[in-house]
Design an enzyme around this catalytic site. Structure first.
Site, PDB file in Angstrom:
ATOM      1  NE  ARG A  86      -1.477   4.372  13.703  1.00 33.97           N
ATOM      2  CZ  ARG A  86      -0.836   3.254  13.435  1.00 33.97           C
ATOM      3  NH1 ARG A  86       0.443   3.121  13.785  1.00 33.97           N
ATOM      4  NH2 ARG A  86      -1.441   2.266  12.811  1.00 33.97           N
ATOM      5  CG  ASP A 116      -2.061  -1.024   1.050  1.00 34.11           C
ATOM      6  OD1 ASP A 116      -2.023  -1.809   0.083  1.00 34.11           O
ATOM      7  OD2 ASP A 116      -2.955  -1.059   1.908  1.00 34.11           O
ATOM      8  CB  SER A 133      -5.341  -5.305   7.894  1.00 32.07           C
ATOM      9  OG  SER A 133      -6.278  -4.776   8.810  1.00 32.07           O
ATOM     10  CG  ASP A 142      -4.493   4.475  12.581  1.00 31.87           C
ATOM     11  OD1 ASP A 142      -4.624   4.746  13.797  1.00 31.87           O
ATOM     12  OD2 ASP A 142      -4.062   3.374  12.176  1.00 31.87           O
TER      13      ASP A 142
END
Length: 409
Positions: A97, A17, A180, A126
Site C-alpha cells: 500500500r 468496484d 475476495s 487498507d
C-alpha cells in the site's frame, strides 16, 4: 459534500468496484479522473484495465510496472527485519500500500490533480494505509474514500448502479462472490464469504499459488540463496534482480506447498478477520535470512532485532511505513545488515523450508570454540566458574530470602 475538486487520481484495478467508483466520482464530484494501475506482480493482464478506462472516457491513464521497486525498496527492507505481524503474517498486503500511495501522490502532482481516491472499504485496514501514506507524502492532498461516502453498501446496489450507467458486469460477479482476493509478487490474500467462519476449513480452490503439501513432490529439493548486506541476490548461484529472485522463489515454494497460512488477525480498525495467505517465496526468504543472520550477527544485535521486530511489523500493518519511528527502526535494522552476507542452503519438502547449511566470509561461528574435541586453548573451561558465581549471586540472595520467609523467620 465538497465539490471543489477539479481532478482526482484513482487507484484503478479495472474491476467492477473501481469502475463503479470511476463513474461515481465523475457524477458526484463533476471532476476529471486520472486512473493509475500498478503492476505489483499480481499475475493479471493489465491492458484490459486500460481498455475499460478508455471506454469510460478517461484520457489520462497510467499503467506502471512497479515490481522491481516493490521488492527492492519495500519488500527487501521489511525482510531485513524478519517482520511478522502477530508472529506469523508476512505482511504481503500491508507492504504494497505505501508504494501505491506514493505513486498516487506523485501522479497527482504531475497531472495537477487536487485529490486521490481509493477503493478500500470502511471496515478494513487498507483505507488507513492508503490515507496515512498519502498525508505523510503530501500533507495538503485530498483523499476521497467512496465506500465511506456513498450508499452503495451491497453487491446488489453496486450491480444496479453499474447497469444503470452501462458499466459491464462480469457474469461471475452477478451475485455473491465466494471470496475476495488481493495479490502481488509477495503473496495472495483471500478473505470473506466462504472464509468468514473461522471454524470451517478453507476450500481447496481458495489456494492459488501453492499445491497442497500432501500432493507436493515426494523428493526434497535443495536450493542455495546468496545474500549481500541482508538482501538476497542469487538463487543456486544465479544472480537475479529483486523481482526476478522473488518470482523464482515463488515458483520453488509453490511447487512444494510452502507458505500457506490460515490466520485470524486483529485489524487496526478494531475487529478480527480471517484470511488465507500464500507467501511461498517470502516464507523461503525469511528462513534463509534468519539462517545467514545466525552466523553473522552478534548475539546482542540479533536479540535486539528480535525485540523490536513486533513493533516494526505493527507499524507496517497499521499503515505507518512513512512514519518517523519506522524510519528510525529501519536505520537501526539496516546498520545490523552490514555483514549479513554469504550463502544459505535450504531443503524444500512438503510445505517446509528448512535451513540445512550456511556459510559466510564474515561468520562469527568458531568451530574451535564449540568443538567437543580438544581445541586450541582459546576457551578456558575454568573461566565459567567465576562467570556462574557472579551471575548466581543475585539468585542466591533472592533464594535465601524465600527460604527465610517460608520458615517464618
Amino acid at each position: 459534500m465538497s465539490k471543489d475538486i477539479n481532478k482526482v487520481v484513482l487507484a484503478y484495478s479495472g474491476g467492477l468496484d473501481t469502475s463503479i467508483i470511476l463513474k461515481w466520482l465523475k457524477q458526484v464530484y463533476d471532476c476529471e479522473v486520472v486512473t493509475f494501475t500498478a503492476d505489483l506482480g499480481q499475475g493479471e493482464e493489465l491492458e484490459p484495465a486500460r481498455k475499460r478506462a478508455e471506454m469510460m472516457g478517461i484520457t489520462e491513464i497510467y499503467i506502471e510496472d512497479l515490481r522491481e521497486e516493490f521488492v527492492r525498496d519495500f519488500v527487501f527492507p521489511m525482510f531485513r527485519a524478519n517482520a511478522l505481524y502477530e508472529g506469523v503474517y508476512l505482511l504481503g498486503t500491508s507492504i504494497a500500500r505505501p508504494l501505491i500511495a506514493k505513486r498516487l501522490v506523485e501522479i497527482a502532482e504531475a497531472t495537477g490533480a487536487d485529490a486521490v481516491a481509493h477503493g478500500a472499504t470502511g471496515k478494513g485496514n487498507d483505507q488507513v494505509r492508503f490515507e496515512l501514506s498519502a498525508y505523510a507524502l503530501n500533507p495538503g492532498i485530498r483523499v476521497i474514500a467512496p465506500w465511506r461516502e456513498w450508499d452503495l453498501q451491497s453487491r446488489t446496489k453496486l450491480i444496479e448502479f453499474a447497469e444503470q450507467n452501462q458499466i459491464p458486469v462480469p457474469k461471475d460477479k452477478r451475485g455473491e462472490a465466494p471470496f475476495s482476493v488481493d495479490a502481488n509478487l509477495l503473496h495472495t490474500s483471500s478473505e470473506g464469504k466462504v472464509l468468514e467462519d473461522p471454524a470451517i476449513e478453507a476450500p481447496d480452490y481458495v489456494y492459488q499459488r501453492t499445491v497442497d503439501p500432501v500432493d507436493a513432490p515426494d523428493t526434497p529439493e535443495t536450493i542455495t540463496i546468496g545474500f549481500e548486506k541482508g538482501d538476497a541476490v542469487s538463487v543456486n548461484g544465479e544472480t537475479l534482480s529483486p523481482a526476478s529472485l522473488l518470482t523464482r522463489l515463488n515458483e520453488l515454494g509453490g511447487r512444494h506447498g510452502i507458505g500457506r497460512l490460515d490466520l485470524v488477525e486483529n485489524r487496526f480498525v478494531g475487529m478480527k478477520s480471517r484470511g488465507i495467505y500464500e507467501t511461498p517465496g517470502g516464507t523461503i526468504l525469511l528462513a534463509a535470512h534468519r539462517g545467514i543472520e545466525s552466523i553473522t550477527l552478534d548475539r546482542g544485535a540479533a536479540h535486539l532485532k528480535d525485540e523490536i521486530m513486533p513493533r516494526y511489523a505493527e507499524l507496517i500493518y497499521n499503515g505507518l511505513w512513512y512514519s518517523p519511528e519506522r524510519e528510525m527502526l529501519q536505520a537501526l535494522i539496516d546498520k545490523s545488515q552490514e555483514f549479513v552476507a554469504g550463502e544459505v542452503t535450504l531443503k524444500l519438502y512438503k510445505g517446509s523450508a528448512n535451513v540445512v547449511g550456511r556459510s559466510s566470509p564474515y561468520s562469527l561461528y568458531s568451530e574451535d570454540l564449540v568443538t567437543f574435541e580438544e581445541g586450541t586453548g582459546t576457551y578456558d573451561h575454568h573461566d565459567a566458574e567465576g562467570f556462574i558465581k557472579l551471575n548466581g549471586l543475585r539468585l542466591k540472595t533472592y533464594g535465601a530470602r524465600k527460604l527465610r520467609l517460608a520458615r517464618g523467620q
